[in-house]
Design a protein around this motif. Sequence first.
Motif, short mmCIF file in Angstrom:
data_model
loop_
_atom_site.label_atom_id
_atom_site.label_comp_id
_atom_site.label_asym_id
_atom_site.label_seq_id
_atom_site.Cartn_x
_atom_site.Cartn_y
_atom_site.Cartn_z
N GLY A 36 0.81 -1.22 0.00
CA GLY A 36 0.00 0.00 0.00
C GLY A 36 0.84 1.26 0.00
O GLY A 36 0.48 2.26 -0.62
N ALA A 37 1.98 1.23 0.68
CA ALA A 37 2.83 2.43 0.76
C ALA A 37 3.37 2.79 -0.63
O ALA A 37 3.33 3.95 -1.04
CB ALA A 37 3.99 2.21 1.72
N MET A 38 3.84 1.80 -1.37
CA MET A 38 4.38 2.08 -2.71
C MET A 38 3.26 2.52 -3.66
O MET A 38 3.46 3.39 -4.50
CB MET A 38 5.13 0.88 -3.27
CG MET A 38 6.43 0.56 -2.54
SD MET A 38 7.67 1.87 -2.66
CE MET A 38 7.60 2.58 -1.01
N GLU A 39 2.08 1.94 -3.51
CA GLU A 39 0.94 2.36 -4.32
C GLU A 39 0.59 3.82 -4.02
O GLU A 39 0.35 4.60 -4.94
CB GLU A 39 -0.27 1.46 -4.04
CG GLU A 39 -1.48 1.82 -4.85
CD GLU A 39 -2.69 0.94 -4.54
OE1 GLU A 39 -3.72 1.14 -5.20
OE2 GLU A 39 -2.60 0.07 -3.65
N THR A 40 0.58 4.18 -2.74
CA THR A 40 0.28 5.56 -2.35
C THR A 40 1.27 6.54 -2.96
O THR A 40 0.90 7.64 -3.38
CB THR A 40 0.28 5.68 -0.81
OG1 THR A 40 -0.74 4.83 -0.29
CG2 THR A 40 0.04 7.11 -0.36
N LEU A 41 2.54 6.14 -3.03
CA LEU A 41 3.58 7.01 -3.59
C LEU A 41 3.55 7.04 -5.12
O LEU A 41 4.19 7.89 -5.73
CB LEU A 41 4.96 6.55 -3.14
CG LEU A 41 5.24 6.59 -1.64
CD1 LEU A 41 6.64 6.07 -1.35
CD2 LEU A 41 5.05 7.99 -1.08
#
Length: 149
Positions: free
Chosen positions: A21-26
């Motif tokens: 989720g963190a990489m998707e958010t970025l």
Amino acid sequence: MVDYDQETVETRIRQSFARQGAMETLGAELSRVSPGVVEIELSYDRKLTQQHGFLHAGVISAALDTACSYAAYTVTTPEVSLLTIEFKVNLMSPGRGERFLFRGEITKPGSNIIVADGRGYALTDGPAKLIASMTSTMMVIRGREGISG
């Protein structure tokens, strides 16, 4: 290093990356997976900056940590997972660019501890500019409930 099957390892890493989720958010993209090396790219977005408009150090650190971790996955067997236990980041230049490239490379593979080095680059019309470096240590996890590749 383990026996390396490019297609199997890359599929495993891409599936795992898609769950981040963190990489998707970025808005980060996995751009390269090869033995001992993983690259992640990210476009400039004002929402990812600090007060001066530079890419935030936390974003740089997260992308480098992820690149180093997935580079470590290229040298492990499929049944293990990894957790970062330590990293050090040197911010060398402001994160100013149109795109950014974060490369993780294995420095020392191991059966329990893996060490990787990462480099972050700002990309513009000219040559890539080194903006950050990381040394990262990952612990290999086997058979722990709730933690899988």
